[in-house]
Design an enzyme around this catalytic site. Structure first.
Site, short mmCIF file in Angstrom:
data_model
loop_
_atom_site.label_atom_id
_atom_site.label_comp_id
_atom_site.label_asym_id
_atom_site.label_seq_id
_atom_site.Cartn_x
_atom_site.Cartn_y
_atom_site.Cartn_z
N ASP A 503 -22.47 11.49 16.14
CA ASP A 503 -22.10 10.58 17.08
C ASP A 503 -22.51 11.18 18.58
OD1 ASP A 503 -19.55 10.31 19.59
OD2 ASP A 503 -18.97 8.69 18.13
N ILE A 504 -23.16 10.16 19.33
CA ILE A 504 -23.67 10.21 20.49
C ILE A 504 -22.76 10.85 21.47
CG2 ILE A 504 -25.14 9.36 22.23
CD1 ILE A 504 -26.21 7.33 20.39
N GLU A 546 -21.42 3.88 18.76
CA GLU A 546 -22.31 4.91 19.01
C GLU A 546 -22.23 5.89 17.75
OE1 GLU A 546 -19.65 4.64 20.78
OE2 GLU A 546 -18.64 6.72 21.28
#
Length: 635
Positions: A503-504, A546
């Site tokens: 996950d960004i 994301e």
């Protein structure tokens, strides 16, 4: 291989090879049989030698009783007077006709008188009146020479008596060092002669071992083996002579009959369908000749039918060409096109080549027939097509080649002229292609172009159905399908499957600060890093928003962890063309969770849950890090 050579090979395989094998086996059995008979005789005489040894031991035992009861010797032993004991033992040697007396006290002889070559001693312990041990008494009444002479007189065989590698006595006059005497019957060489030997071992003085061997000469055995082998060889040679003569007669008869068939076949091959095979008798060859004659009569009828069939075949090929456009397997389609084109145009061989991009090299995907002598003409024809963009026919070294381009269908005017995506080419030596053959070839190749374009459109639709449009990674639907399949394969074959979820970090802040176009750029660049770090067998996917994931077949938790760390470090090194408030390129990080089946989970759902839980732990323990599902389970 000619028919005569085949008959010769057949004769070698069914007669000569078995006879050679039989000769080897028979000669071996003859030698083994004669050796076995001699071994049995030697063993029987060994038994006689053992009986004579027992008699010698019995005589020594009787003498030992008298020595053991001698009061003067006993008195000297109790007093420890070695000189008196030795003197008395020497007197007993003469009185009792004893060869040797040895009394051992402790580990060394106290008394040792008589011949050192005496053999076959009787042994008993000596004790005092109160039962205390005094020593060990050994008495022998036999000498090795007398025993060897007696054994030879009784058994008729030569004898060796050996102690510690030295010959004590023998009937061959060898003396000196003894040859090796195996425990089992064997052939040994003694005094330049070969003997079959049988040996037995008996105890000697002071723990020494004496080996007695009886020796039977092998000269008579070799003579018997030679005579038996000559007799067997004569029988086998007679059988071989009969077999050879019979094979020669059969071979000549078969060659005459086969020659008649060959001559008739050559006449038919030259167009003389009235040729007939002479048939004699009622055997299988006569029946074959009758069938051959009936076949030649039917050939004339079949020629007219074949010509009519050729016209129907050309029509059928055109109909086949019309079905190509609906085929969705490109390689199979090109193979069908190529085979049909080769058959329809009468070519000796051909090939189909394609390229994935306009600038890429052509590579072969299908072949029909042998291209050994056609390659140069095919290459020149294909080069002419690439240069001109149109069909070409060339002749190189007596080989004529036809080549036709496969083109991509033009989607719009902006696309420019249709580009060449591949080439179908055929060739044959000798006769050039007729106009009808060229027309049929170009027709089939043109239909293949339309079909290949349909294949491309179909593949594009399939790819779009399972691909995320923004990142180019697999979408969530494709991700679920692949993960279920890999977990099932892991259960079946016992191989692990890893899952990395990322996950960004602070992605919402990027969108809020720089706008959604900047967020899309971040997603595309992170996806590129994930895709480049993955292997060909891995499946990178956009899981949602994301969040991305990578399915890793055949990868354990440590392997998955190492891949996640490489991706995390590569993401952290990105410099995006978006200026921050500090006038620096935008940098992003990502957090990772790693899980594996069966180490961390038992099914796809729990595998996702394990990786997601590890990702959650990474997020809440500082971000920009990788956490294994096992660590989550232990915490």
């Amino acid at each position: 291989m000619s028919f005569r050579n085949r008959l010769t090979l057949f004769f070698v395989l069914i007669v000569i090879v078995p006879m050679l094998s039989l000769t080897v086996v028979l000669f071996t059995l003859i030698a083994d049989n004669e050796t076995g008979k001699q071994d049995a005789g030697v063993a029987a005489r060994q038994t006689a030698a053992i009986h004579l040894y027992d008699e010698a031991r019995d005589a020594a035992g009787k003498a030992l009783v008298h020595v053991g009861r001698d009061l003067k010797l006993a008195t000297a032993l109790r007093a420890g007077d070695q000189v008196a004991a030795s003197r008395r033992a020497t007197v007993l040697l003469d009185e009792l006709s004893i060869k040797r007396i040895v009394i051992v006290r402790g580990t060394s002889p106290f008394v040792d008188v008589g011949s050192t070559t005496a053999v076959f001693p009787a042994t008993r312990p000596l004790t005092d009146t109160d039962g205390a041990p005094i020593g060990t008494l050994q008495v022998s009444t036999s000498g090795p020479k007398s025993y060897a002479t007696l054994v030879k007189r009784v058994t008729g065989l030569n004898v060796l008596i050996v102690r510690g590698g030295t010959i004590l006595a023998d009937t061959l006059g060898v003396g000196g060092r003894a040859p090796a005497l195996p425990a089992k019957p064997a052939t040994v060489e003694v005094a330049g002669g070969k003997y079959r030997t049988a040996a037995f071992r008996v105890p000697g003085f002071q723990g020494a071992q004496i080996r007695v061997a009886v020796l039977g000469s092998t000269a008579k055995v070799r003579s018997n083996v030679r005579q038996s082998r000559l007799f067997a060889g004569a029988l086998l040679f007679g059988f071989f002579t009969l077999a050879f003569l019979f094979a020669l007669l059969v071979s000549r008869s078969l060659q005459r009959q086969i020659g008649g068939f060959l001559e008739a076949a050559r006449r038919i091959g030259s167009g003389d369908f009235g040729a007939r095979v002479p048939t004699v008798g009622s055997d299988e060859f006569a029946e074959l000749g009758d069938e051959f004659n009936r076949m030649s009569g039917e050939l004339e009828k079949k020629i007219a039918e074949v010509e009519a069939e050729q016209a129907r075949l050309a029509l059928a090929m055109r109909r086949i060409g019309e079905t190509f456009a609906s085929n969705l397997d490109r390689d199979a389609l090109l193979e069908i096109v190529l085979r049909t084109a080769v058959d329809g145009s009468g070519a000796a061989g051909g090939r189909a080549t394609i390229r994935s991009r306009p600038e890429a090299q052509l590579h072969q995907v299908a072949q029909a027939g042998s291209l050994d002598d056609l390659t140069a003409a095919l290459r020149q024809a294909e080069a002419a097509v690439l240069e001109s963009g149109a069909s070409r026919e060339v002749t190189v070294g007596g080989v004529t080649a036809l080549a036709h381009p496969l083109r991509a269908v033009q989607q719009s005017e902006e696309d420019g002229p249709p580009r060449i995506t591949g080439i179908v080419s055929v060739a044959r030596p000798g006769t050039p292609f007729r106009p009808s053959e060229r027309e049929l070839f170009h027709y089939l190749a043109g239909q293949a172009s339309v079909s290949i374009e349909n294949v491309g459109l179909h593949e594009r639709v399939e790819r779009q159905a399972v691909t995320d449009e923004l990142t180019g990674l697999a979408n969530r639907r494709r991700f679920q399908q692949v993960l279920s399949g890999e977990v099932e394969r892991s259960r079946r074959f016992g191989q692990p499957v890893g899952l990395v979820m990322l996950d960004i970090d602070n992605f919402k802040k990027v969108n809020d600060t720089y706008g959604h176009p900047a967020g899309d750029l971040v997603l595309r660049e992170v996806a590129r890093v994930v895709r480049e770090a993955s292997r060909e067998i891995d499946e990178p996917a956009r899981y949602g928003g994301e969040e991305m994931a990578v399915i890793l077949p055949g990868t354990d938790v440590e392997g998955a962890f190492q891949l996640a760390e490489r991706i995390r470090e590569d993401i952290a090194e990105l410099r995006l063309p978006i200026r921050t408030a500090e006038d620096e390129p935008l940098r992003v990080t990502a957090s990772f969770g790693v899980a594996t089946h069966p180490h961390s989970a038992a099914d796809p759902r729990s595998l996702i849950a394990g990786a997601d839980a590890a990702l959650y732990e990474a997020k809440h323990s500082g971000k920009n890090r990788t956490v294994r599902a096992a660590e989550v389970a232990q915490s």
